[in-house]
Design a protein around this motif. Structure first.
Motif, PDB file in Angstrom:
ATOM      1  N   THR A  67       0.833  -1.206   0.000  1.00 47.42           N
ATOM      2  CA  THR A  67       0.000   0.000   0.000  1.00 47.42           C
ATOM      3  C   THR A  67       0.863   1.249   0.000  1.00 47.42           C
ATOM      4  OG1 THR A  67      -1.706  -1.165   1.267  1.00 47.42           O
ATOM      5  CG2 THR A  67      -1.850   1.234   1.198  1.00 47.42           C
ATOM      6  N   PRO A  68       0.983   1.931  -1.131  1.00 47.52           N
ATOM      7  CA  PRO A  68       1.758   3.170  -1.161  1.00 47.52           C
ATOM      8  C   PRO A  68       1.127   4.211  -0.240  1.00 47.52           C
ATOM      9  CG  PRO A  68       1.361   2.348  -3.390  1.00 47.52           C
ATOM     10  CD  PRO A  68       0.486   1.557  -2.467  1.00 47.52           C
ATOM     11  N   PRO A  69       1.920   4.917   0.546  1.00 54.02           N
ATOM     12  CA  PRO A  69       1.355   5.914   1.465  1.00 54.02           C
ATOM     13  C   PRO A  69       0.878   7.156   0.731  1.00 54.02           C
ATOM     14  CG  PRO A  69       3.737   5.996   1.515  1.00 54.02           C
ATOM     15  CD  PRO A  69       3.383   4.817   0.649  1.00 54.02           C
ATOM     16  N   THR A  70      -0.125   7.794   1.289  1.00 54.53           N
ATOM     17  CA  THR A  70      -0.633   9.051   0.727  1.00 54.53           C
ATOM     18  C   THR A  70      -0.472  10.209   1.708  1.00 54.53           C
ATOM     19  OG1 THR A  70      -2.865   8.532   1.519  1.00 54.53           O
ATOM     20  CG2 THR A  70      -2.318   7.858  -0.731  1.00 54.53           C
ATOM     21  N   ASP A  71      -0.076   9.893   2.943  1.00 54.39           N
ATOM     22  CA  ASP A  71       0.107  10.936   3.951  1.00 54.39           C
ATOM     23  C   ASP A  71       1.579  11.341   4.020  1.00 54.39           C
ATOM     24  OD1 ASP A  71       0.681   8.353   4.856  1.00 54.39           O
ATOM     25  OD2 ASP A  71       0.388   8.881   6.962  1.00 54.39           O
ATOM     26  N   VAL A  92       3.240   7.073  -5.491  1.00 54.41           N
ATOM     27  CA  VAL A  92       2.824   7.956  -4.411  1.00 54.41           C
ATOM     28  C   VAL A  92       2.368   9.296  -4.985  1.00 54.41           C
ATOM     29  CG1 VAL A  92       4.348   6.842  -2.744  1.00 54.41           C
ATOM     30  CG2 VAL A  92       5.187   8.815  -4.030  1.00 54.41           C
ATOM     31  N   PRO A  93       1.510  10.020  -4.259  1.00 55.69           N
ATOM     32  CA  PRO A  93       0.950  11.244  -4.843  1.00 55.69           C
ATOM     33  C   PRO A  93       1.919  12.397  -4.991  1.00 55.69           C
ATOM     34  CG  PRO A  93       0.118  10.880  -2.603  1.00 55.69           C
ATOM     35  CD  PRO A  93       0.849   9.640  -3.002  1.00 55.69           C
ATOM     36  N   ALA A  94       2.875  12.542  -4.064  1.00 57.60           N
ATOM     37  CA  ALA A  94       3.752  13.723  -4.116  1.00 57.60           C
ATOM     38  C   ALA A  94       5.138  13.370  -3.578  1.00 57.60           C
ATOM     39  CB  ALA A  94       3.136  14.874  -3.326  1.00 57.60           C
ATOM     40  N   GLY A  95       5.807  12.455  -4.256  1.00 50.24           N
ATOM     41  CA  GLY A  95       7.130  12.028  -3.809  1.00 50.24           C
ATOM     42  C   GLY A  95       8.184  13.099  -4.026  1.00 50.24           C
ATOM     43  N   LYS A  96       9.142  13.140  -3.113  1.00 53.68           N
ATOM     44  CA  LYS A  96      10.281  14.059  -3.240  1.00 53.68           C
ATOM     45  C   LYS A  96      11.493  13.341  -2.669  1.00 53.68           C
ATOM     46  CE  LYS A  96       8.731  16.334   1.006  1.00 53.68           C
ATOM     47  NZ  LYS A  96       8.458  17.584   1.703  1.00 53.68           N
ATOM     48  N   PHE A  97      12.569  13.344  -3.402  1.00 55.40           N
ATOM     49  CA  PHE A  97      13.739  12.560  -3.066  1.00 55.40           C
ATOM     50  C   PHE A  97      14.818  13.394  -2.396  1.00 55.40           C
ATOM     51  CE2 PHE A  97      11.728  10.280  -6.497  1.00 55.40           C
ATOM     52  CZ  PHE A  97      11.908   8.941  -6.187  1.00 55.40           C
ATOM     53  N   ILE A  98      15.588  12.758  -1.540  1.00 52.92           N
ATOM     54  CA  ILE A  98      16.868  13.307  -1.138  1.00 52.92           C
ATOM     55  C   ILE A  98      17.857  12.896  -2.216  1.00 52.92           C
ATOM     56  CG2 ILE A  98      18.708  13.205   0.571  1.00 52.92           C
ATOM     57  CD1 ILE A  98      16.600  12.746   2.685  1.00 52.92           C
ATOM     58  N   ALA A 113      13.279  18.243 -10.520  1.00 49.92           N
ATOM     59  CA  ALA A 113      13.483  17.716  -9.169  1.00 49.92           C
ATOM     60  C   ALA A 113      13.305  18.814  -8.130  1.00 49.92           C
ATOM     61  CB  ALA A 113      14.863  17.087  -9.057  1.00 49.92           C
ATOM     62  N   LEU A 114      13.874  19.973  -8.378  1.00 53.71           N
ATOM     63  CA  LEU A 114      13.737  21.073  -7.438  1.00 53.71           C
ATOM     64  C   LEU A 114      12.293  21.561  -7.362  1.00 53.71           C
ATOM     65  CD1 LEU A 114      16.975  23.131  -8.210  1.00 53.71           C
ATOM     66  CD2 LEU A 114      16.514  21.673  -6.234  1.00 53.71           C
ATOM     67  N   LYS A 115      11.602  21.557  -8.481  1.00 50.57           N
ATOM     68  CA  LYS A 115      10.223  22.039  -8.498  1.00 50.57           C
ATOM     69  C   LYS A 115       9.297  21.144  -7.697  1.00 50.57           C
ATOM     70  CE  LYS A 115       7.268  25.129  -9.835  1.00 50.57           C
ATOM     71  NZ  LYS A 115       7.417  26.544  -9.444  1.00 50.57           N
ATOM     72  N   ILE A 116       9.522  19.822  -7.732  1.00 45.91           N
ATOM     73  CA  ILE A 116       8.629  18.932  -6.986  1.00 45.91           C
ATOM     74  C   ILE A 116       9.023  18.825  -5.517  1.00 45.91           C
ATOM     75  CG2 ILE A 116       8.075  17.581  -9.045  1.00 45.91           C
ATOM     76  CD1 ILE A 116       9.918  15.384  -8.017  1.00 45.91           C
ATOM     77  N   GLY A 117      10.144  19.438  -5.135  1.00 46.59           N
ATOM     78  CA  GLY A 117      10.505  19.490  -3.732  1.00 46.59           C
ATOM     79  C   GLY A 117      11.635  18.598  -3.302  1.00 46.59           C
ATOM     80  N   LEU A 147       8.622  11.988   1.626  1.00 44.96           N
ATOM     81  CA  LEU A 147      10.061  12.185   1.501  1.00 44.96           C
ATOM     82  C   LEU A 147      10.743  10.833   1.333  1.00 44.96           C
ATOM     83  CD1 LEU A 147      12.410  14.204   1.579  1.00 44.96           C
ATOM     84  CD2 LEU A 147      12.489  13.873   4.059  1.00 44.96           C
ATOM     85  N   ILE A 148      11.458  10.650   0.231  1.00 43.72           N
ATOM     86  CA  ILE A 148      12.041   9.358  -0.128  1.00 43.72           C
ATOM     87  C   ILE A 148      13.553   9.407   0.046  1.00 43.72           C
ATOM     88  CG2 ILE A 148      12.255   7.615  -1.941  1.00 43.72           C
ATOM     89  CD1 ILE A 148       9.746   9.060  -3.252  1.00 43.72           C
ATOM     90  N   ILE A 149      14.067   8.464   0.816  1.00 41.28           N
ATOM     91  CA  ILE A 149      15.502   8.383   1.037  1.00 41.28           C
ATOM     92  C   ILE A 149      15.971   6.953   0.763  1.00 41.28           C
ATOM     93  CG2 ILE A 149      15.248   7.890   3.519  1.00 41.28           C
ATOM     94  CD1 ILE A 149      17.870   9.487   3.936  1.00 41.28           C
TER      95      ILE A 149
END
Length: 246
Positions: A67-71, A92-98, A113-117, A147-149
């Protein structure tokens, strides 16, 4: 002969993939430059394109399990190749990577990448960068999302053992968010380097979340055990023995 044909198709797949990255980057740019939603839509469109073309060009099917998280959570994932980035972000709805700071200057990838956070981190200065990122999150400067690490810090080939770095534990402890571990076997089919793409079923699996509130050391032990155990199982399912690599 079969290998030669597969290699040629793999080459064509890789070439068209990066060409489409540029095309989509240009097409969506007027929207993306003013809107995070536009940037997210462009990136997710690229993810869908890669999955679709991989299936019919090189016979590489993909599957997202769990189950991909949405929170707002921390996602700590196994990293074997570019494909796990595509599958996780697309799920996921709004992933952002380190990400490595050098990627900021990459055409198309850096700007989006910078635009999506995504959060750029200096290699060798990771501790300071994480502290700065945590501060930005607390101030609301970072865009909301997942936030994806990658706890091992880089792509790790299937079967190769590498330590989990403390950055994931620092983020988990200081952000006070649940963590969703993610296992993968994608490197069996899509290597960290090279052209050849092997046909089969590549999987990323979202595992049960680790609730917030544990100590850093307890969290790191649980994270490594769960991700490595599940990833090894997925690799065996794909016909690869992770214990057979020295």
């Amino acid at each position: 002969m079969r290998y030669a044909v597969q290699w040629i198709m793999s080459l064509l797949f890789v070439v068209q993939m990066y060409l489409m990255m540029v095309v989509l980057g240009i097409v969506f740019f007027p929207w993306a430059v003013f809107s995070r939603k536009g940037a997210l839509t462009a990136c997710k469109s690229f993810c869908r394109w890669v999955r679709w073309t991989a299936r019919w060009m090189v016979g590489l099917r993909t599957e997202v399990r769990g189950t991909p998280p949405t929170d707002e959570v921390l996602i700590a994932a196994k990293h074997q190749s570019f494909l796990d980035i595509i599958l996780i972000f697309g799920a996921v709805p709004a992933g952002k990577f380190i990400m490595k700071r050098e990627l900021m200057w990459a055409p198309v990838i850096g700007q989006y990448a910078l635009k999506i956070g995504c959060v750029p981190v200096n290699r060798g200065k990771r501790s300071a960068a994480i502290k700065r990122m945590v501060t930005d999150v607390a101030k609301g400067a970072q865009k909301p999302g997942q936030l994806i690490i990658y706890p091992q810090g880089t792509r790790i080939a299937p079967g190769v053992k590498a330590p989990y770095k403390v950055g994931s534990g620092v983020l988990y402890e200081q952000l006070g968010q649940d963590c969703v571990p993610v296992a993968a076997n994608v490197g069996v089919f899509w290597p960290r380097r090279g052209i050849y793409r092997k046909p089969g079923l590549a999987v990323v699996e979202f595992l049960p979340r680790i609730k917030k509130g544990q100590t850093k050391d307890v969290f790191m032990t649980q994270l490594q055990d769960e991700v490595e155990t599940a990833s090894d199982a997925l690799m065996r399912e794909a016909g690869f023995d992770p214990d057979g690599v020295s």
